[in-house]
Enzyme design. Structure first.
Site, PDB file in Angstrom:
ATOM      1  N   CYS A 137       0.648  -1.206  -0.078  1.00 36.12           N
ATOM      2  CA  CYS A 137      -0.134  -0.037   0.167  1.00 36.12           C
ATOM      3  C   CYS A 137       0.714   1.083   0.085  1.00 36.12           C
ATOM      4  CB  CYS A 137      -0.876  -0.040   1.193  1.00 36.12           C
ATOM      5  SG  CYS A 137      -1.720   1.517   1.110  1.00 36.12           S
ATOM      6  N   CYS A 140      -0.225   4.010   2.192  1.00 34.97           N
ATOM      7  CA  CYS A 140      -0.210   4.088   3.528  1.00 34.97           C
ATOM      8  C   CYS A 140       1.398   4.190   3.879  1.00 34.97           C
ATOM      9  CB  CYS A 140      -0.556   2.619   4.006  1.00 34.97           C
ATOM     10  SG  CYS A 140      -1.997   1.862   3.313  1.00 34.97           S
ATOM     11  N   ASP A 141       2.203   3.493   2.876  1.00 36.85           N
ATOM     12  CA  ASP A 141       3.644   3.479   3.640  1.00 36.85           C
ATOM     13  C   ASP A 141       4.570   4.505   2.663  1.00 36.85           C
ATOM     14  OD1 ASP A 141       2.654   1.541   5.366  1.00 36.85           O
ATOM     15  OD2 ASP A 141       3.249  -0.122   4.118  1.00 36.85           O
TER      16      ASP A 141
END
Ligand code: NDP
Length: 323
Positions: A137, A140-141
């Site tokens: 992701c 997200c990261d």
């Protein structure tokens, strides 16, 4: 001994969508039951740092966030139950669902929030380095790779969007695809090819994720050429696997309409499925945003939709009884 549980609102799935539906449903007096399923807390329980869920100025941990959400849901009156729904009858209300335990759930309304799982390549080295440079992701990261070199694996819309997104943080993004053409939409491909910070490596698949150091972190990838079989190496700080997601909808096949990828279809702008009284929220119906905060928002919508549905159904049955 098998038990029959009755509820005005049954929620399947205990990620941000399911638990947000539970918080709203409980506060509306619907005494919801949440059936937790195989991965209680959902995908966030396998995430470490969470920096994009509003309300926390410092980095928080995914599992902690889900524990808090569950505690909040229980505090307002949700009953959490562990079971796997394996059978259902949605032909009349109350809906009747059966768990692997043998328990039966009779529900006036149903919220499906079973989520989706990222697809992984299935390499041992990939599993060993998950959260240590290997992610599924970018939204997200990606932020953790500011100024660093990253790669994205895949050739669909997700892979191309993730590569474009990562250029916000990284000056050096490489898209690695196993064929010589992408399946992503043309407009996305045009943006990808025009971007000065993105390189595409064609006809390459990952042979091994390579790590080093203590604790071990990702340092590169061994790649196999899918045409010649040659092995090459690319150095990288982060690798984003973007080869698709799989919504958890097997049990609903034949009961509810789904798109070609297995995502539950809901009415535009709502969480209503084709069966009145059945609602879907979060990644099980969303292949585009897939964020904890969007899932939570949809969970709230599902609870409000369910509450409105029940109020209208109750009114209609009282009116017909009085007639
Ligand atoms: P897709 O299934 O569209 O693409 C998956 C990609 O991963 C393909 O390029 C595929 O290669 C590659 N792949 C699959 N398995 C492997 C493997 N084992 N090794 C290497 N590569 C592999 O998934 P997406 O997540 O991109 O999209 C899913 C759906 O969601 C699609 O319908 C998409 O259009 C939609 N979507 C829409 C968005 C939007 O509208 N903004 C955003 C994101 C997704 P190959 O091409 O060779 O099969």
């Amino acid at each position: 001994m098998a038990t029959t549980h009755h509820t005005r609102m049954l929620i399947i799935g205990s990620g941000p969508a399911g638990l947000s539906a539970a918080i709203y449903g409980a506060r509306a007096g619907m005494q919801p039951i949440v059936v937790q399923g195989l991965q209680p807390g959902g995908q966030l329980t396998i995430t470490t740092d969470v920096e994009n869920y509003p309300g926390f100025r410092d980095v928080i941990q995914g599992p902690w966030l889900m524990e808090e959400m569950q505690a909040q849901a229980e505090h307002v009156g949700t009953r959490m139950m562990w079971d796997i729904i394996s059978g259902l009858d949605l032909s009349s209300r109350p809906f009747r669902l059966t768990g692997d335990s043998g328990d039966v759930f009779e529900a006036e309304t149903l919220v499906i929030a079973t989520g989706a799982q990222a697809r992984w390549l299935g390499l041992d080295s990939e599993q060993a380095l998950q959260g240590k440079g290997v992610s599924a992701c970018a939204t997200c990261d990606g932020f953790f790779y500011r100024g660093k070199k990253v790669v994205v694996i895949g050739g669909g819309n997700t892979a191309v969007e993730e590569a474009l997104y990562l250029t916000n943080h990284s000056p050096d993004v490489t898209l690695i695809h196993r064929r010589d053409s992408l399946r992503a939409e043309r407009i996305l491909q045009e943006r990808l090819f025009a971007h000065p910070n993105i390189t595409v490596l064609w006809n390459k698949e990952v042979d091994r994720f390579v790590g080093s150091g203590t604790p071990e972190v990702l340092t590169g990838l061994d790649l196999r050429d899918t045409v010649t079989g040659d092995i090459s190496h690319i150095a990288t700080d982060g690798a984003f696997v973007a080869i698709g997601h799989k919504p958890a909808t097997e049990v609903f096949v034949g009961h509810l309409p789904m798109d070609d990828d297995g995502y539950l279809i809901v009415e535009k702008g709502s969480t209503k499925t084709a069966v009145p009284g059945v609602f879907a929220a979060g990644d099980v119906t969303d292949k585009i945003y897939r964020q904890a905060v969007t899932a939570a928002g949809m969970g709230c919508m599902a609870a409000l939709d369910a509450e409105k549905f029940l109020a209208e159904a109750d009114f209609a049955s009282k009116a017909s009884a009085a007639a």
